[in-house]
Scaffold this active site. Structure first.
Site, PDB file in Angstrom:
ATOM      1  N   ASP A 113      46.656  41.899  36.405  1.00  0.00           N
ATOM      2  CA  ASP A 113      46.076  43.216  36.148  1.00  0.00           C
ATOM      3  C   ASP A 113      46.999  44.297  36.697  1.00  0.00           C
ATOM      4  O   ASP A 113      47.907  44.025  37.496  1.00  0.00           O
ATOM      5  CB  ASP A 113      44.621  43.314  36.632  1.00  0.00           C
ATOM      6  CG  ASP A 113      44.483  43.289  38.132  1.00  0.00           C
ATOM      7  OD1 ASP A 113      45.092  44.145  38.796  1.00  0.00           O
ATOM      8  OD2 ASP A 113      43.748  42.424  38.641  1.00  0.00           O
TER       9      ASP A 113
HETATM   10  N1  URA Z   1      42.967  37.796  39.800  1.00  0.00           N
HETATM   11  C1  URA Z   1      42.854  39.138  39.734  1.00  0.00           C
HETATM   12  O1  URA Z   1      41.873  39.704  40.205  1.00  0.00           O
HETATM   13  N2  URA Z   1      43.830  39.838  39.118  1.00  0.00           N
HETATM   14  C2  URA Z   1      44.913  39.252  38.589  1.00  0.00           C
HETATM   15  O2  URA Z   1      45.786  39.947  38.050  1.00  0.00           O
HETATM   16  C3  URA Z   1      45.022  37.866  38.675  1.00  0.00           C
HETATM   17  C4  URA Z   1      44.030  37.150  39.297  1.00  0.00           C
END
Ligand code: URA
Length: 254
Positions: A113
């Site tokens: 993310d």
């Molecule tokens: N978990 C998350 O909260 N974000 C990511 O990008 C990957 C795993």
């Protein structure tokens, strides 16, 4: 996707983003494309698609870009999005401009993310991509989380239980492995890839992730000396390391 074993040289160079096949023919006529240091005037012959052969080629004095079957690791910075089309800074912009014109195109292997940093794989090899992200692959991914509140002490048990249900989901999470690093820092290893999974796991135990970094995928670790935004092309041994430990991790606690 299976890579072809050979390809016309003008097509290979066009597919790597150097220009049209006609432009490649012009470069060749001008003596800019060389094999073992000798100008190649005709480039319509088929050439083997191997790294060994590609290493013998150069264009205008420069080694050619990695041939199809490319896998790279990038240290994703915070604030960059794993998408081709969203507004703002995109992870693809961190690659050389020419690489964005490659065919097959380069994609991210899963996503991180926007606010998560760390190890991101990118490839033009669809078969490799699916092998890594297939739900049954259960490749362990390790994250370091910095938390807003001190750990309570029961998180490891909750995450390992195999019964933790994230809000809005119908299936519990597979067991995850948890390590305390300091009162507000922990490492979590998960074998699934649900939406914002690590952040939601900590939300489920009433905490908040302030910073999240992925530090390994399978047996491949994020190198300390890879700067944010920088990338490295992986060799076969590093690609194989991604799958090391995956079988042992399925259906277990990590
Ligand atoms: N978990 C998350 O909260 N974000 C990511 O990008 C990957 C795993």
């Amino acid at each position: 996707m299976t890579q072809p074993k050979s390809m016309r040289l003008d097509r290979l160079l066009a597919n790597l983003g150097y220009g049209s096949r006609r432009e490649m023919q012009m470069l060749a006529r001008n003596g800019w494309i060389k094999l073992d240091g000798q100008a190649l005037r005709g480039i319509d012959q088929r050439v083997p698609l191997t790294r060994e052969f590609a290493a013998r080629l150069n264009i205008d004095g420069e080694a050619i870009d990695p041939i199809p079957g490319l896998v790279l690791m990038l240290r994703k910075p915070v604030g960059v999005t794993c998408s081709h089309k969203e507004a703002g800074e995109l992870v693809y912009r961190l690659l050389p401009e020419r690489w964005r014109r490659r065919d097959p195109a380069i994609s991210t292997v899963g996503r991180l993310d926007k606010e998560t940093s760390g190890l991101l794989l990118m490839t033009d090899d669809g078969a490799f991509l699916h092998k890594v992200i297939a739900p049954r692959a259960h490749i362990p991914k390790r994250y370091l989380a910095t938390l807003e509140s001190p750990l309570r002490g029961d998180e490891g048990g909750v995450f390992a239980s195999g019964t933790l249900m994230l809000e809005g989901e119908e299936k519990p999470l597979l067991p995850a492995f948890f390590e305390i690093i300091s009162p507000c820092e922990a490492a979590v290893t998960i074998t699934e890839g649900r939406y914002h999974q690590v952040r939601r796991m900590f939300a489920a135990v009433h905490n908040h992730v302030k910073a999240l970094q992925r530090v390994s995928i399978g047996g491949l670790n994020l190198p300390d000396d890879l700067e944010p935004g920088a990338f490295r092309v992986l060799d076969e041994r590093q690609c194989a390391a991604i799958f090391a430990g995956a079988a042992a991790s399925s259906g277990h606690s990590g």
